[in-house]
Design a protein around this motif. Structure first.
Motif, short mmCIF file in Angstrom:
data_model
loop_
_atom_site.label_atom_id
_atom_site.label_comp_id
_atom_site.label_asym_id
_atom_site.label_seq_id
_atom_site.Cartn_x
_atom_site.Cartn_y
_atom_site.Cartn_z
N LEU A 178 2.95 32.02 -26.52
CA LEU A 178 1.54 32.35 -26.28
C LEU A 178 1.11 33.52 -27.16
O LEU A 178 0.31 34.37 -26.74
CB LEU A 178 1.33 32.69 -24.80
N ASN A 179 1.61 33.57 -28.38
CA ASN A 179 1.25 34.64 -29.30
C ASN A 179 -0.23 34.59 -29.66
O ASN A 179 -0.80 33.51 -29.86
CB ASN A 179 2.07 34.55 -30.59
N ASN A 180 -0.84 35.76 -29.74
CA ASN A 180 -2.23 35.88 -30.21
C ASN A 180 -3.19 34.98 -29.42
O ASN A 180 -4.07 34.34 -29.98
CB ASN A 180 -2.31 35.55 -31.71
N THR A 181 -3.01 34.96 -28.12
CA THR A 181 -3.92 34.21 -27.25
C THR A 181 -4.71 35.14 -26.32
O THR A 181 -5.68 34.70 -25.70
CB THR A 181 -3.15 33.21 -26.37
N GLN A 182 -4.27 36.40 -26.19
CA GLN A 182 -4.87 37.37 -25.28
C GLN A 182 -4.93 36.84 -23.84
O GLN A 182 -5.84 37.16 -23.08
CB GLN A 182 -6.28 37.79 -25.73
N VAL A 183 -3.96 36.01 -23.49
CA VAL A 183 -3.90 35.47 -22.14
C VAL A 183 -3.61 36.61 -21.17
O VAL A 183 -2.85 37.54 -21.47
CB VAL A 183 -2.83 34.36 -22.06
N SER A 184 -4.23 36.59 -20.00
CA SER A 184 -4.11 37.70 -19.05
C SER A 184 -2.76 37.70 -18.35
O SER A 184 -2.07 36.69 -18.28
CB SER A 184 -5.22 37.60 -18.00
N TRP A 185 -2.39 38.87 -17.81
CA TRP A 185 -1.12 38.97 -17.09
C TRP A 185 -1.16 38.16 -15.79
O TRP A 185 -0.14 37.63 -15.35
CB TRP A 185 -0.79 40.43 -16.78
N ASP A 186 -2.32 38.04 -15.17
CA ASP A 186 -2.42 37.20 -13.96
C ASP A 186 -2.05 35.76 -14.30
O ASP A 186 -1.34 35.09 -13.53
CB ASP A 186 -3.83 37.27 -13.39
N THR A 187 -2.53 35.27 -15.43
CA THR A 187 -2.20 33.91 -15.85
C THR A 187 -0.71 33.79 -16.16
O THR A 187 -0.06 32.80 -15.78
CB THR A 187 -3.03 33.53 -17.09
N LEU A 188 -0.16 34.81 -16.84
CA LEU A 188 1.26 34.78 -17.18
C LEU A 188 2.14 34.75 -15.93
O LEU A 188 3.12 33.99 -15.86
CB LEU A 188 1.61 36.00 -18.03
N LEU A 189 1.80 35.57 -14.95
CA LEU A 189 2.60 35.62 -13.73
C LEU A 189 2.52 34.31 -12.96
O LEU A 189 3.51 33.86 -12.36
CB LEU A 189 2.15 36.79 -12.86
N LEU A 190 1.34 33.66 -12.99
CA LEU A 190 1.22 32.35 -12.35
C LEU A 190 2.10 31.33 -13.07
O LEU A 190 2.79 30.53 -12.43
CB LEU A 190 -0.24 31.90 -12.39
N LEU A 191 2.12 31.37 -14.40
CA LEU A 191 2.96 30.44 -15.16
C LEU A 191 4.44 30.66 -14.88
O LEU A 191 5.20 29.71 -14.69
CB LEU A 191 2.68 30.57 -16.65
N THR A 192 4.87 31.93 -14.85
CA THR A 192 6.29 32.20 -14.60
C THR A 192 6.71 31.78 -13.21
O THR A 192 7.87 31.40 -12.98
CB THR A 192 6.60 33.69 -14.82
N ARG A 193 5.78 31.81 -12.26
CA ARG A 193 6.11 31.35 -10.90
C ARG A 193 6.21 29.83 -10.84
O ARG A 193 7.01 29.29 -10.07
CB ARG A 193 5.05 31.83 -9.91
N GLU A 194 5.41 29.13 -11.65
CA GLU A 194 5.37 27.67 -11.59
C GLU A 194 6.36 26.99 -12.55
O GLU A 194 6.50 25.78 -12.51
CB GLU A 194 3.95 27.18 -11.90
N ILE A 195 7.00 27.77 -13.40
CA ILE A 195 7.99 27.19 -14.33
C ILE A 195 9.37 27.64 -13.87
O ILE A 195 9.82 28.75 -14.19
CB ILE A 195 7.71 27.65 -15.78
N PRO A 196 10.07 26.80 -13.14
CA PRO A 196 11.31 27.25 -12.49
C PRO A 196 12.47 27.49 -13.44
O PRO A 196 13.42 28.19 -13.08
CB PRO A 196 11.63 26.10 -11.53
N GLU A 197 12.42 26.93 -14.67
CA GLU A 197 13.54 27.08 -15.59
C GLU A 197 13.10 27.68 -16.93
O GLU A 197 13.68 27.39 -17.98
CB GLU A 197 14.23 25.73 -15.82
N LEU A 198 12.11 28.54 -16.90
CA LEU A 198 11.63 29.18 -18.12
C LEU A 198 12.71 30.11 -18.68
O LEU A 198 13.22 30.98 -17.98
CB LEU A 198 10.36 29.99 -17.83
N GLU A 199 13.05 29.92 -19.96
CA GLU A 199 14.12 30.69 -20.59
C GLU A 199 13.62 31.65 -21.67
O GLU A 199 14.20 32.72 -21.86
CB GLU A 199 15.17 29.75 -21.20
#
Length: 488
Positions: A181-202
């Motif tokens: 997600l380089n150079n997307t300025q995605v918010s930390w709230d969105t990032l934390l939601l993604l990390t919670r929903e991706i059970p095997e993110l490496e």
């Protein structure tokens, strides 16, 4: 034929119906993101969110048999024939789709027909959608949810700043293992939601997002091994330490170009903060105290460090930087990408002791005492200059004349002769040179080869150069030929 850029996606065209309005204008029904029909006048430009190209359009064009011929080899030319396509589908009967799709910089803003994505992308494992026009997480989720084996997703440089991600959309990313997600300025709230929903993110890449702070999460992501967060503005260690609780299994932390000012925790906290950290990159950070470097020793599994371009090391030479760093970090096996051998470590540790030999006791680093215990208090090495001498002060003798002369030793015999012409008042063709070593028992050595370089004679200060004029041979009184000009 695939649709031209800016036109309605083909699958939508098949669903459009013509109706009459009171004004007599023709209107079209276009499915919205929620599946409801939205009307707009054909005479008007389509709404902004309808512009751009669809994932289906671009995939169909790039990987058609005409543009992407079948070729053997890993990940290349996989022939995909949909088993059941929709009636009147605009897609080709077959596409030569590899398992790694690269669709960057294609102007993609929407998904297109999801049935077609599912039909053609069942085998795809990597997808690059960087530098497109994707600004709606719903459209992205439509693409991702229909690629069941997707492990790698690159969304870099898509305009996602301020875009909201719903929880049900985030579930579509559950199979992804590496997310960029380089150079997307995605918010930390969105990032934390993604990390919670991706059970095997490496692996997670968050470069160039202008982050100056980190939002803590009460839910950890235990599978993340690599966090690449370079070129942001994380200056405070209080923000960095949040990664420890968020990603307890973190193996590699790449934080170059963040201007981190210091490492503020102590030896009691740091081992618990990053218990599994093996590699850290702090290139071009703001570290300017040796105490910060010493604290890296408190990460129990750390073995690779990158610390180039930090203010602390600017005053040292390259050799001093590396030796002092190696000596300060006894557990490191890789420094700035280069292996630290056992012999290099011993040399560095000995150099470290000698470097601090004359420092007052209160200024000695903690590491100094442990190394003195290991090697003893080593005296500084004598400085010996092994470079070849550049000049020498010699005595030039010519008949009764003696001159002191400073000569360059990188010049040739012929060049020395030119230098001597003004001293002895002879032309270069009228002189013969002899070198006399003041410390040698041997006699003069004729300097007969004009191209020979002077330093090959090992000339030292105080040695002599004898200049003998050349005199033509003459016939003596007894008829014999006499030669003059030989040294006695």
């Amino acid at each position: 034929m695939s649709a031209l850029p800016g036109t309605l996606e083909p699958s939508v065209q098949t669903q459009k119906k013509t109706v009459s309005s009171d004004s007599g204008q023709t209107k079209g029904n276009i499915p919205s993101a929620e599946g409801e029909a939205v009307q707009w006048d054909v005479a008007m430009d389509p709404p902004e969110n309808m512009k751009g190209r669809t994932f289906v359009e671009v995939m169909s064009e790039k990987y058609s048999p005409e543009n992407f011929p079948y070729r053997r080899g890993p990940g290349m030319g996989v022939v995909v024939v949909p088993t059941a396509g929709p009636q009147g589908s605009p897609m080709k009967d077959r596409l030569n789709l590899p398992s790694v799709l690269v669709l960057n910089s294609c102007g993609i803003s929407r998904a297109g027909d999801q049935t077609e994505i599912a039909a053609f992308c069942a085998h795809v494992i990597e997808l690059d959608l960087s530098h497109n026009k994707l600004r709606d997480w719903l459209e992205i989720s439509k693409i991702v949810s229909n690629i069941p084996h997707l492990e790698f997703l690159n969304l870099s440089s898509n305009p996602l700043q301020g875009m909201h991600l719903e929880s049900q959309w985030a579930e579509a990313f559950c199979r992804v293992r590496r997310l960029v997600l380089n150079n997307t300025q995605v918010s930390w709230d969105t990032l934390l939601l993604l990390t919670r929903e991706i059970p095997e993110l490496e692996e997670l890449f968050l470069c160039l997002n202008e982050y100056s702070s980190v939002s803590a999460s009460s839910v950890a992501c235990p599978t993340l091994r690599l966090l690449h967060i370079t070129d942001n503005s994380l200056k405070d260690w209080a923000e960095v330490r949040k990664f420890g609780s968020m990603f307890p299994s973190l193996d590699t932390l790449v934080m170059a170009n963040n201007n981190l000012a210091s490492i503020q925790d102590n030896k009691d906290i740091l081992p618990r903060l990053f218990p599994n950290l093996r590699s850290i990159n702090l290139n071009n950070s703001g570290l300017n105290q040796w105490g910060d470097i010493e604290k890296l020793n408190f990460f129990p599994k750390l073995e690779e460090v990158r610390l180039q371009g930090i203010p602390l090391l600017q005053a040292y030479t390259n050799a001093e930087r590396r030796s002092l760093m190696i000596a300060q970090l006894p557990s490191i096996s890789l420094l700035n990408g280069s292996v630290v051998s056992d012999s290099e470590r011993e040399d560095a540790e000995r150099f470290f002791i000698r470097y601090y030999f004359d420092y007052p006791e209160e200024e000695l680093p903690y590491r100094y005492h442990s190394l003195v215990t290991k090697y003893g208090r080593l005296e500084p090495l004598a400085e010996i200059d092994l470079r070849p001498r550049c000049r020498a002060q010699v005595e030039v003798h010519c008949e009764e004349k003696v001159e002191q002369l400073n000569i360059r030793l990188d010049q040739t015999v012929a060049e020395l002769k030119k230098q001597l012409t003004t001293v002895v008042k002879l032309s270069t063709n009228s002189m013969r040179l002899y070198y006399i070593d003041k410390c040698s028992a041997f006699g003069p050595e004729e300097m007969r080869y004009n191209t020979r370089v002077l330093h090959s004679y090992s000339i030292q200060d105080g040695d002599e150069i004898l200049v003998v004029p050349k005199i033509k041979a003459s016939t003596g009184a007894n008829g014999q030929i006499c030669h003059t000009g030989e040294p006695t």
